[in-house]
Motif scaffolding. Structure first.
Motif, PDB file in Angstrom:
ATOM      1  N   VAL A 171       0.863  -1.182   0.000  1.00 45.62           N
ATOM      2  CA  VAL A 171       0.000   0.000   0.000  1.00 45.62           C
ATOM      3  C   VAL A 171       0.899   1.231   0.000  1.00 45.62           C
ATOM      4  N   MET A 172       0.738   2.046  -1.042  1.00 48.45           N
ATOM      5  CA  MET A 172       1.628   3.175  -1.268  1.00 48.45           C
ATOM      6  C   MET A 172       1.108   4.458  -0.598  1.00 48.45           C
ATOM      7  N   GLY A 173       1.802   5.565  -0.855  1.00 45.97           N
ATOM      8  CA  GLY A 173       1.489   6.843  -0.235  1.00 45.97           C
ATOM      9  C   GLY A 173       0.401   7.611  -0.961  1.00 45.97           C
ATOM     10  N   GLY A 174       0.112   8.800  -0.438  1.00 49.03           N
ATOM     11  CA  GLY A 174      -0.901   9.660  -1.041  1.00 49.03           C
ATOM     12  C   GLY A 174      -1.002  10.949  -0.259  1.00 49.03           C
ATOM     13  N   GLU A 175      -1.679  11.925  -0.853  1.00 51.70           N
ATOM     14  CA  GLU A 175      -1.755  13.245  -0.223  1.00 51.70           C
ATOM     15  C   GLU A 175      -2.808  13.322   0.877  1.00 51.70           C
ATOM     16  N   GLN A 176      -3.773  12.399   0.889  1.00 46.94           N
ATOM     17  CA  GLN A 176      -4.799  12.409   1.935  1.00 46.94           C
ATOM     18  C   GLN A 176      -4.227  11.879   3.246  1.00 46.94           C
ATOM     19  N   ASN A 177      -4.967  12.047   4.329  1.00 46.91           N
ATOM     20  CA  ASN A 177      -4.527  11.448   5.590  1.00 46.91           C
ATOM     21  C   ASN A 177      -5.262  10.133   5.827  1.00 46.91           C
ATOM     22  N   ALA A 178      -4.798   9.373   6.789  1.00 49.36           N
ATOM     23  CA  ALA A 178      -5.305   8.021   7.018  1.00 49.36           C
ATOM     24  C   ALA A 178      -6.711   7.989   7.599  1.00 49.36           C
TER      25      ALA A 178
ATOM     26  N   ASP B 157      -3.488   5.552  17.194  1.00 57.57           N
ATOM     27  CA  ASP B 157      -4.084   6.861  16.947  1.00 57.57           C
ATOM     28  C   ASP B 157      -3.317   7.548  15.830  1.00 57.57           C
ATOM     29  N   ASN B 158      -4.021   8.085  14.853  1.00 56.36           N
ATOM     30  CA  ASN B 158      -3.383   8.878  13.797  1.00 56.36           C
ATOM     31  C   ASN B 158      -3.340  10.333  14.222  1.00 56.36           C
ATOM     32  N   LEU B 159      -2.164  10.935  14.145  1.00 55.90           N
ATOM     33  CA  LEU B 159      -1.934  12.317  14.567  1.00 55.90           C
ATOM     34  C   LEU B 159      -1.714  13.143  13.307  1.00 55.90           C
TER      35      LEU B 159
ATOM     36  N   THR C 199       1.658  11.591  11.657  1.00 57.32           N
ATOM     37  CA  THR C 199       2.305  10.466  12.316  1.00 57.32           C
ATOM     38  C   THR C 199       1.244   9.680  13.072  1.00 57.32           C
ATOM     39  N   PHE C 200       1.662   8.849  14.022  1.00 53.33           N
ATOM     40  CA  PHE C 200       0.739   7.937  14.701  1.00 53.33           C
ATOM     41  C   PHE C 200       1.400   7.466  15.993  1.00 53.33           C
ATOM     42  N   THR C 201       0.587   6.973  16.897  1.00 59.35           N
ATOM     43  CA  THR C 201       1.118   6.359  18.105  1.00 59.35           C
ATOM     44  C   THR C 201       1.579   4.934  17.786  1.00 59.35           C
ATOM     45  N   PRO C 202       2.461   4.360  18.584  1.00 58.16           N
ATOM     46  CA  PRO C 202       2.905   2.993  18.306  1.00 58.16           C
ATOM     47  C   PRO C 202       1.724   2.022  18.268  1.00 58.16           C
ATOM     48  N   PRO C 203       1.551   1.270  17.214  1.00 56.46           N
ATOM     49  CA  PRO C 203       0.435   0.321  17.140  1.00 56.46           C
ATOM     50  C   PRO C 203       0.560  -0.755  18.224  1.00 56.46           C
ATOM     51  N   PRO C 204      -0.513  -1.080  18.908  1.00 58.00           N
ATOM     52  CA  PRO C 204      -0.453  -2.124  19.927  1.00 58.00           C
ATOM     53  C   PRO C 204       0.078  -3.438  19.363  1.00 58.00           C
ATOM     54  N   GLY C 205       1.063  -3.998  20.033  1.00 58.82           N
ATOM     55  CA  GLY C 205       1.630  -5.273  19.623  1.00 58.82           C
ATOM     56  C   GLY C 205       2.676  -5.205  18.533  1.00 58.82           C
TER      57      GLY C 205
END
Length: 230
Positions: free
Chosen positions: A50-57, A100-102, A142-148
């Motif tokens: 899954v590649m990048g893009g200008e939108q957010n997650a 969490d997506n920041l 950015t994002f918080t560390p994914p659980p696990g």
């Protein structure tokens, strides 16, 4: 091997990932859900990119396929299939894994250094790189560390890479972006680059000849090591 590549924007370069997949003789199925909403069926691929893009997650209103893609990536990674998320793809997998997506908190652009964690130094994909290595970045979220998840790389700006399961990899940095890809981006999106990183377009040729060459080698090494896990 059959590899599904999900593109999240009209202008997508596979770069070093494409080189490594071509070397391995992969059969590639392209998906463009930003245009038609279609995503690969879970049992239709041996590996998922899954590649990048200008939108957010979390841009579900404009890109309503994102929740389904996040869940697909998480299921694929947890099942042990080779799964790869780059930049936005990294953020989408983080969403699927419960992070969490920041949004808009960590603007970063250009060739920078990223450092491996202790786990990263022992990792089969990233562990052969120097403890601190050069690579290309272009993101604001950015994002918080994914659980696990196992955190593999960081720098002072953001969490840069993690692994879920055997072969579920995510990189905030654009390791696919060779100097040729960056040159094309500068030609097509120079105004956007300048807005985030003033002076980059003029400095790019000299940077490409030095740090860019090192980043090219690092990116191709990552791509080849991940493809070997398929």
């Amino acid at each position: 091997m059959r590899v599904a590549i999900v593109e999240n924007t009209r202008f997508t370069h596979h770069g070093q990932i494409g080189v490594a997949l071509h070397e391995a003789g992969a059969m590639i199925d392209l998906y463009k859900p930003w245009d038609d909403g279609i995503l690969p069926a879970p049992d239709s691929f041996d590996a998922l990119v899954v590649m990048g893009g200008e939108q957010n997650a979390r841009a579900d209103e404009t890109h309503p396929y994102l929740p389904t893609l996040a869940a697909l990536m998480q299921r694929s990674a947890q099942s042990g299939k080779a799964t790869l998320g780059v930049c936005l793809g990294c953020q989408i997998l983080a969403r699927g894994a419960g992070a969490d997506n920041l949004i808009g908190t960590t603007p970063e652009h250009g060739w920078v250094q990223v450092s491996l964690t202790e786990a990263g130094q022992a990792d089969p994909v990233l562990g052969h790189l120097p403890q601190s290595f050069d690579i290309f970045e272009w993101h604001s979220d950015t994002f918080t560390p994914p659980p696990g998840a196992v955190v593999l790389a960081r720098n002072d700006t953001a969490l840069q890479s993690y692994r879920i399961g055997r072969a579920g990899y995510a990189t905030q940095f654009h390791f696919e972006a060779s100097t040729a890809v960056v040159a094309e981006w500068a030609s097509s999106f120079g105004d956007m680059m300048e807005a985030q990183n003033p002076g980059f377009v003029a400095a790019r040729p000299a940077l490409a000849a030095t740090i860019g060459k090192r980043a090219d080698a690092n990116g191709l090494a990552i791509a080849r090591a991940w493809v070997a896990l398929i």
